[in-house]
Design a protein around this motif. Sequence first.
Motif, PDB file in Angstrom:
ATOM      1  N   UNK A   1       0.855  -1.189   0.000  1.00  0.00           N
ATOM      2  CA  UNK A   1       0.000   0.000   0.000  1.00  0.00           C
ATOM      3  C   UNK A   1       0.892   1.240   0.000  1.00  0.00           C
ATOM      4  N   UNK A   2       0.494   2.266  -0.738  1.00  0.00           N
ATOM      5  CA  UNK A   2       1.337   3.446  -0.865  1.00  0.00           C
ATOM      6  C   UNK A   2       2.416   3.267  -1.907  1.00  0.00           C
ATOM      7  N   UNK A   3       2.153   2.424  -2.893  1.00  0.00           N
ATOM      8  CA  UNK A   3       3.179   2.072  -3.883  1.00  0.00           C
ATOM      9  C   UNK A   3       3.489   3.204  -4.845  1.00  0.00           C
ATOM     10  N   UNK A   4       2.643   4.230  -4.906  1.00  0.00           N
ATOM     11  CA  UNK A   4       2.897   5.330  -5.839  1.00  0.00           C
ATOM     12  C   UNK A   4       3.620   6.499  -5.191  1.00  0.00           C
ATOM     13  N   UNK A   5       3.949   6.391  -3.918  1.00  0.00           N
ATOM     14  CA  UNK A   5       4.578   7.483  -3.191  1.00  0.00           C
ATOM     15  C   UNK A   5       6.089   7.529  -3.347  1.00  0.00           C
ATOM     16  N   UNK A   6       6.697   8.501  -2.695  1.00  0.00           N
ATOM     17  CA  UNK A   6       8.145   8.729  -2.752  1.00  0.00           C
ATOM     18  C   UNK A   6       8.920   7.475  -2.352  1.00  0.00           C
ATOM     19  N   UNK A   7       8.529   6.855  -1.250  1.00  0.00           N
ATOM     20  CA  UNK A   7       9.210   5.640  -0.799  1.00  0.00           C
ATOM     21  C   UNK A   7       8.655   4.400  -1.488  1.00  0.00           C
ATOM     22  N   UNK A   8       7.348   4.370  -1.688  1.00  0.00           N
ATOM     23  CA  UNK A   8       6.712   3.181  -2.229  1.00  0.00           C
ATOM     24  C   UNK A   8       7.175   2.810  -3.616  1.00  0.00           C
ATOM     25  N   UNK A   9       7.359   3.790  -4.494  1.00  0.00           N
ATOM     26  CA  UNK A   9       7.805   3.476  -5.847  1.00  0.00           C
ATOM     27  C   UNK A   9       9.198   2.851  -5.836  1.00  0.00           C
ATOM     28  N   UNK A  10      10.047   3.358  -4.978  1.00  0.00           N
ATOM     29  CA  UNK A  10      11.415   2.833  -4.907  1.00  0.00           C
ATOM     30  C   UNK A  10      11.453   1.452  -4.254  1.00  0.00           C
ATOM     31  N   UNK A  11      10.612   1.264  -3.238  1.00  0.00           N
ATOM     32  CA  UNK A  11      10.571  -0.055  -2.606  1.00  0.00           C
ATOM     33  C   UNK A  11      10.005  -1.097  -3.563  1.00  0.00           C
ATOM     34  N   UNK A  12       8.974  -0.748  -4.316  1.00  0.00           N
ATOM     35  CA  UNK A  12       8.406  -1.689  -5.277  1.00  0.00           C
ATOM     36  C   UNK A  12       9.446  -2.108  -6.305  1.00  0.00           C
TER      37      UNK A  12
ATOM     38  N   UNK B   1      -5.630 -10.244   0.661  1.00  0.00           N
ATOM     39  CA  UNK B   1      -4.636 -10.353   1.726  1.00  0.00           C
ATOM     40  C   UNK B   1      -4.249 -11.817   1.948  1.00  0.00           C
ATOM     41  N   UNK B   2      -5.191 -12.711   1.763  1.00  0.00           N
ATOM     42  CA  UNK B   2      -4.935 -14.130   2.015  1.00  0.00           C
ATOM     43  C   UNK B   2      -3.950 -14.738   1.029  1.00  0.00           C
ATOM     44  N   UNK B   3      -3.751 -14.071  -0.108  1.00  0.00           N
ATOM     45  CA  UNK B   3      -2.873 -14.655  -1.130  1.00  0.00           C
ATOM     46  C   UNK B   3      -1.419 -14.197  -1.037  1.00  0.00           C
ATOM     47  N   UNK B   4      -1.061 -13.431   0.022  1.00  0.00           N
ATOM     48  CA  UNK B   4       0.307 -12.924   0.119  1.00  0.00           C
ATOM     49  C   UNK B   4       1.002 -13.429   1.384  1.00  0.00           C
ATOM     50  N   UNK B   5       2.329 -13.291   1.399  1.00  0.00           N
ATOM     51  CA  UNK B   5       3.134 -13.697   2.549  1.00  0.00           C
ATOM     52  C   UNK B   5       3.373 -12.544   3.522  1.00  0.00           C
ATOM     53  N   UNK B   6       3.379 -11.310   3.021  1.00  0.00           N
ATOM     54  CA  UNK B   6       3.645 -10.147   3.870  1.00  0.00           C
ATOM     55  C   UNK B   6       2.937  -8.933   3.281  1.00  0.00           C
ATOM     56  N   UNK B   7       2.647  -7.979   4.159  1.00  0.00           N
ATOM     57  CA  UNK B   7       2.014  -6.722   3.771  1.00  0.00           C
ATOM     58  C   UNK B   7       2.931  -5.582   4.200  1.00  0.00           C
ATOM     59  N   UNK B   8       3.143  -4.613   3.296  1.00  0.00           N
ATOM     60  CA  UNK B   8       3.890  -3.404   3.625  1.00  0.00           C
ATOM     61  C   UNK B   8       2.983  -2.213   3.361  1.00  0.00           C
ATOM     62  N   UNK B   9       2.760  -1.403   4.384  1.00  0.00           N
ATOM     63  CA  UNK B   9       1.883  -0.241   4.257  1.00  0.00           C
ATOM     64  C   UNK B   9       2.680   1.045   4.428  1.00  0.00           C
ATOM     65  N   UNK B  10       2.803   1.802   3.330  1.00  0.00           N
ATOM     66  CA  UNK B  10       3.502   3.089   3.346  1.00  0.00           C
ATOM     67  C   UNK B  10       2.550   4.238   3.029  1.00  0.00           C
ATOM     68  N   UNK B  11       1.246   3.992   3.078  1.00  0.00           N
ATOM     69  CA  UNK B  11       0.269   4.993   2.656  1.00  0.00           C
ATOM     70  C   UNK B  11       0.151   6.130   3.668  1.00  0.00           C
TER      71      UNK B  11
END
Length: 299
Positions: A6-17, A55-65
Motif C-alpha cells: 500500500x502506498x506504492x505510488x509514493x516517494x518511498x513506495x515506488x522505490x521499494x516496489x 490479503x490471504x494470497x500474500x506472505x507479507x504486507x507493507x503499508x507506506x500509505x
Amino acid sequence: MRILLAGASGFLGTRLADRLSADGHQITRLVRRKARDPQERRWDPTAGQLDPAVVAEVDAVVNLAGAGVGDKRWNDDYRRLIRTSRVDTSGTLATTIAGLPAADRPRALLNSSAVGWYGNTGDRVVEEDAPAGEGFLADVCRVWEAATRPAEDAGVRVVRLRTGLPLHRDGGLLKPQLLPFRLGIAGRLGSGRQWLPWISMVDWLDATVFLLTHDEIAGPVNVVGPNPVTNAEFTGELARQLHRPAIIPIPALALKVALGGFSHEALTSTRVLPGVLTRAGYQYRHPDLPGALHAALTA
C-alpha cells in the motif's frame, strides 16, 4: 515472497516496489482507482473496504500509505487528512488480516510510522523504548501505530517503521532545498541546533528488506542513520557538496509564515538512534552524512 504493498505510488513506495521486484519478489499494489493490470488490487480504506482474499494470497504486507506532511501548508482540513490517511489505511489492513483464518494470514505486516512519535527530544538521545512525545505528529503516530493492533493481537508479526528523513534528490527532505542552495539563498533553519534523523535512501530500502526477512524482529523500529546531525551540520555539508554558500539563515518567524502549522515540526529536534537495527546486526552502507548526501545527489 508475495508482498502486498500500500502506498506504492509514493516517494518511498515506488522505490521499494522497484527494489523488491528486482530482488525477485512478487508485488501486488493496492490502488484506490480501478485496477489496470494483474499486479493491482482495488481497495477503499476510507470506507474500510478490502477484499480479504487479496490479503490471504500474500506472505507479507507493507503499508507506506499516508498524505505527505511537508507537501502542503497545514490547515485544519490538511491536518485531518494527515491523520485519517494513516489511520484508515493501517486500520483497514490490520482488521482485514485479523479477520482471516490463522492459516491464511500473512506472516508479517510492516507498517509505516515516523520518528515524529518522540516529539521534541532536544539534545536527549532516544531509542525505540522511549514513550510518545507531545505535539501533532506525536499524536498522529500514537493512533497510527495503535491502528495496527488487531493484526498484532491475531498473532501476526507487526513491525512499525519509525522512519526518519530519507535522502534522495527527487523527494523528501532534500528536493525542496536543492534550488535555494544552488542559488545561494539557503541556510540553516532557525537556530540550527535541532537534530535531524536522516537516512540514505539505499539504507532505508536495505533496512526495510532486512526487516521483511528477519522474523525475530517485531514492534517499533527506528529506520534512521546511526549518526544524527544538527540542522546546522546538515546545512553545512549540503552546501559543501553543492559548492555553494549557506550563509542566509531562515528565521523561525519566516518559517511560520511560509509553512503554517508545519513550521513547528520543521524546527523540532529529534535525536533518534536505530537501537533495534544496530542490535540485530544491520550493516549500514552510508553510516555518515557525507556519504549519504553524496549518494543522494548522484543517484
